[in-house]
Enzyme design. Structure first.
Site, mmCIF file in Angstrom:
data_model
loop_
_atom_site.group_PDB
_atom_site.id
_atom_site.type_symbol
_atom_site.label_atom_id
_atom_site.label_comp_id
_atom_site.label_asym_id
_atom_site.label_seq_id
_atom_site.Cartn_x
_atom_site.Cartn_y
_atom_site.Cartn_z
ATOM 1 N N TRP A 113 0.824 -1.221 0.000
ATOM 2 C CA TRP A 113 0.000 0.000 0.000
ATOM 3 C C TRP A 113 0.846 1.252 0.000
ATOM 4 O O TRP A 113 0.570 2.190 -0.755
ATOM 5 C CB TRP A 113 -1.009 -0.027 1.139
ATOM 6 C CG TRP A 113 -2.127 -0.982 0.858
ATOM 7 C CD1 TRP A 113 -2.378 -2.166 1.489
ATOM 8 C CD2 TRP A 113 -3.115 -0.884 -0.182
ATOM 9 N NE1 TRP A 113 -3.462 -2.791 0.914
ATOM 10 C CE2 TRP A 113 -3.937 -2.027 -0.110
ATOM 11 C CE3 TRP A 113 -3.376 0.069 -1.161
ATOM 12 C CZ2 TRP A 113 -5.010 -2.241 -0.977
ATOM 13 C CZ3 TRP A 113 -4.443 -0.143 -2.031
ATOM 14 C CH2 TRP A 113 -5.238 -1.283 -1.931
ATOM 15 N N ASP A 187 -1.968 6.384 6.415
ATOM 16 C CA ASP A 187 -3.041 5.597 5.802
ATOM 17 C C ASP A 187 -3.405 4.532 6.831
ATOM 18 O O ASP A 187 -2.666 3.565 7.030
ATOM 19 C CB ASP A 187 -2.534 4.968 4.499
ATOM 20 C CG ASP A 187 -3.550 4.002 3.875
ATOM 21 O OD1 ASP A 187 -4.606 3.745 4.491
ATOM 22 O OD2 ASP A 187 -3.253 3.498 2.772
ATOM 23 N N LYS A 211 -12.866 -1.881 5.737
ATOM 24 C CA LYS A 211 -12.174 -2.860 6.571
ATOM 25 C C LYS A 211 -12.799 -2.875 7.968
ATOM 26 O O LYS A 211 -13.274 -3.894 8.432
ATOM 27 C CB LYS A 211 -10.678 -2.540 6.677
ATOM 28 C CG LYS A 211 -9.771 -2.767 5.453
ATOM 29 C CD LYS A 211 -10.335 -2.554 4.126
ATOM 30 C CE LYS A 211 -9.488 -2.860 2.926
ATOM 31 N NZ LYS A 211 -8.427 -1.957 2.594
HETATM 32 C C1 LIG Z 1 -7.922 -1.344 1.301
HETATM 33 C C2 LIG Z 1 -6.819 -0.345 1.431
HETATM 34 C C3 LIG Z 1 -6.692 0.761 0.581
HETATM 35 C C4 LIG Z 1 -7.519 0.947 -0.673
HETATM 36 O O1 LIG Z 1 -8.775 1.228 -0.536
HETATM 37 P P1 LIG Z 1 -9.736 1.390 -1.808
HETATM 38 O O2 LIG Z 1 -10.972 1.754 -1.114
HETATM 39 O O3 LIG Z 1 -9.775 0.097 -2.528
HETATM 40 O O4 LIG Z 1 -9.202 2.490 -2.651
HETATM 41 C C5 LIG Z 1 -5.682 1.658 0.823
HETATM 42 N N1 LIG Z 1 -4.810 1.485 1.824
HETATM 43 C C6 LIG Z 1 -4.884 0.421 2.643
HETATM 44 C C7 LIG Z 1 -3.895 0.278 3.731
HETATM 45 C C8 LIG Z 1 -5.883 -0.523 2.467
HETATM 46 O O5 LIG Z 1 -5.952 -1.581 3.290
#
Ligand SMILES: *Cc1c(COP(=O)(O)O)cnc(C)c1O
Length: 375
Positions: A113, A187, A211
Site C-alpha cells: 500500500w 493511511d 475494513k
Molecule cells: C484497502 C486499502 C486501501 C484501498 O482502498 P480502496 O478503497 O480500494 O481504494 C488503501 N490502503 C490500505 C492500507 C488498504 O488496506
C-alpha cells in the site's frame, strides 16, 4: 443459525447486530425517539433533517471513539484509499511552496500500500523515499532513526497497517525528534478504530471504510485545521479538503448509506466499551493466532514479531501442496475467505474489530486439526 466466520481483508465482516438493525430500518427509518420517517436512509435528501441527524451523530460518535481533538476536522469523502493517494499530495504537497507548484513528500515504504501511494504521488509531487523494506520482503519496519527524511518535505507518508503484508506500526514516529518539520500523514485504512491514535503526532489520517468501519464507498479523512487551504490550483474542488470541510462534507452528495452504516458501527463499538476495550480484545485475538502459528512446525508467518499486524495475519503452510485442501476444508468448517493476497500467496486471516474471539478460536482449532491430519 450462526453465520460462518468471514476472514476477508475487505470489504470485511460486519457485526450481525448492525446488519440486522439496518435490515429492520431498510424501508422506514425511525429517529432516536422511534418516530417513523416513512423513508429508507438511501432515499433521503442529504440536506434534510433526518439525514442531518444521522450525520451529526456519526461524526460525534467517531470523534468520541477515536478521541479526535477539536482542532482536527472529520471529513466523510468518496474515492477510497486509492483516491487519497492522489488527493493527499494535491492538498498537502504544496504546503511549503505555493499553490501552483509541486512540493516534496517523504515516503516510508513498508508494503504494497505505501508503495502504491508513493507511485501515485509522483504525478503531483516530488517523492523522496526515506526508507524501503522491499529488500526484506516487506517483513519489517526500518527503524525511524535510519529514515532519510528530506528537509523540504511538506509531509511524511506512512501506511500504519499494511493490509497485504501484515505489517503494523505499534507506535507512531515523533517527526520533530527526527529533525523533520513535516506533517505526518497516515493511511490507517485497515486498522482504524482497532486501537487508539496518538493525534499529537499526526497531521492527517485517511482510510477507506470497508475494513473496520462499514461498507465500501465511504472514505474517512481526519485532518488538522492548519493543513487546510494549501491545495494546488489543479486540485478538483470536490477533493479540496478546505472546501469539503467548509461544507461539512456536503459540498457534493456524500455516501449517505455508508455513513449511516458506519454510524451504526460506531454505536456498536461504544456498546463494546469503546476503542480501548476493542483494542484489548484485538491484542488477545492476534496473540492466540500468532502463538498457534509460531507453536506449530506446519505454519509460518514471516513478519518480524515487533511489527506484526493485529488485523491482517498472512501465513503459509510449509508444504504449499496442501493449500487447496486447507482452503476447501476451511470452507467446509464455515471459515471463509482465507486465501492470501495474490502478490504474497499462502493464507491471510483478517481479524478486524467485528471478528469475535470465537472466530479466531474456530480458526485455530481448524488449523490444529488440519495439521494433525496432514502433518
Ligand atoms: C484497502 C486499502 C486501501 C484501498 O482502498 P480502496 O478503497 O480500494 O481504494 C488503501 N490502503 C490500505 C492500507 C488498504 O488496506
Amino acid at each position: 443459525m450462526q453465520r460462518p466466520f468471514n476472514f476477508s481483508a475487505g470489504p470485511a465482516t460486519i457485526a450481525p447486530e448492525v446488519l440486522a438493525q439496518a435490515a429492520a430500518e431498510m424501508l422506514d427509518w425511525p429517529d432516536a425517539s422511534g418516530r417513523h420517517s416513512g423513508m429508507g436512509v438511501m432515499e433521503m435528501s442529504h440536506r434534510g433533517k433526518e439525514f442531518q441527524s444521522i450525520y451529526e451523530q456519526a461524526e460525534a460518535d467517531l470523534r468520541e471513539l477515536l478521541a479526535i481533538p477539536s482542532n482536527f476536522k472529520i471529513l466523510f469523502m468518496q474515492g477510497g484509499g486509492l483516491a487519497e493517494n492522489a488527493i493527499v499530495p494535491l492538498n498537502l504537497s504544496a504546503l511549503r511552496t505555493n499553490a501552483g507548484a509541486q512540493g516534496v513528500a517523504d515516503f516510508v515504504v513498508t508494503g504494497s500500500w505505501s508503495d502504491k501511494s508513493q507511485k501515485e504521488a509522483r504525478k503531483f509531487s516530488q517523492v523522496n523515499i526515506a526508507a524501503n523494506s522491499q529488500a526484506d520482503g516487506f517483513t519489517n519496519i526500518p527503524d525511524a532513526s535510519t529514515w532519510k527524511l528530506s528537509t523540504q518535505a511538506s509531509y511524511v507518508h506512512l501506511c500504519t497497517n499494511e493490509t497485504i503484508n501484515g505489517v503494523e506500526y505499534h507506535a507512531l514516529p515523533d517527526l520533530k525528534a527526527l529533525g523533520s518539520d513535516a506533517a505526518l500523514v497516515i493511511d490507517f485504512s485497515s486498522h482504524v478504530a482497532s486501537r487508539t491514535v496518538d493525534w499529537n503526532r499526526v497531521g492527517l489520517a485517511f482510510g477507506g471504510a470497508q475494513k473496520n468501519l462499514g461498507p465500501a464507498g465511504l472514505t474517512l479523512v481526519v485532518v488538522r485545521e492548519d493543513l487546510l487551504g494549501h491545495a494546488m490550483s489543479i486540485c478538483p474542488s470536490a477533493f479540496d479538503y478546505k472546501i469539503v470541510a467548509d461544507n461539512q462534507s456536503m459540498y457534493n452528495t456524500p455516501p449517505t448509506y455508508s455513513i449511516y452504516i458506519a454510524g451504526l458501527i460506531f454505536q456498536w463499538l461504544k456498546r463494546q466499551g469503546g476503542v480501548a476495550a476493542i483494542e484489548a480484545r484485538n491484542i488477545a485475538k492476534a496473540k492466540l493466532l500468532y502463538d498457534a502459528i509460531d507453536g506449530s512446525g506446519f505454519y509460518v508467518n514471516k513478519v518480524h514479531p515487533d511489527c506484526r499486524s493485529r488485523m491482517n495475519v498472512p501465513f503459509f503452510l510449509h508444504n504449499e501442496s496442501h493449500n487447496d485442501a486447507f482452503l476447501t476444508g476451511a470452507k467446509a468448517a464455515r471459515l471463509l475467505q482465507l486465501k492470501g493476497h495474490k502478490s504474497v500467496g499462502g493464507m491471510r486471516a483478517s481479524i478486524y474489530n467485528a471478528m469475535p474471539m470465537e472466530g479466531v478460536v474456530a480458526l485455530v482449532n481448524y488449523m490444529r486439526e488440519f495439521e494433525r491430519t496432514h502433518g
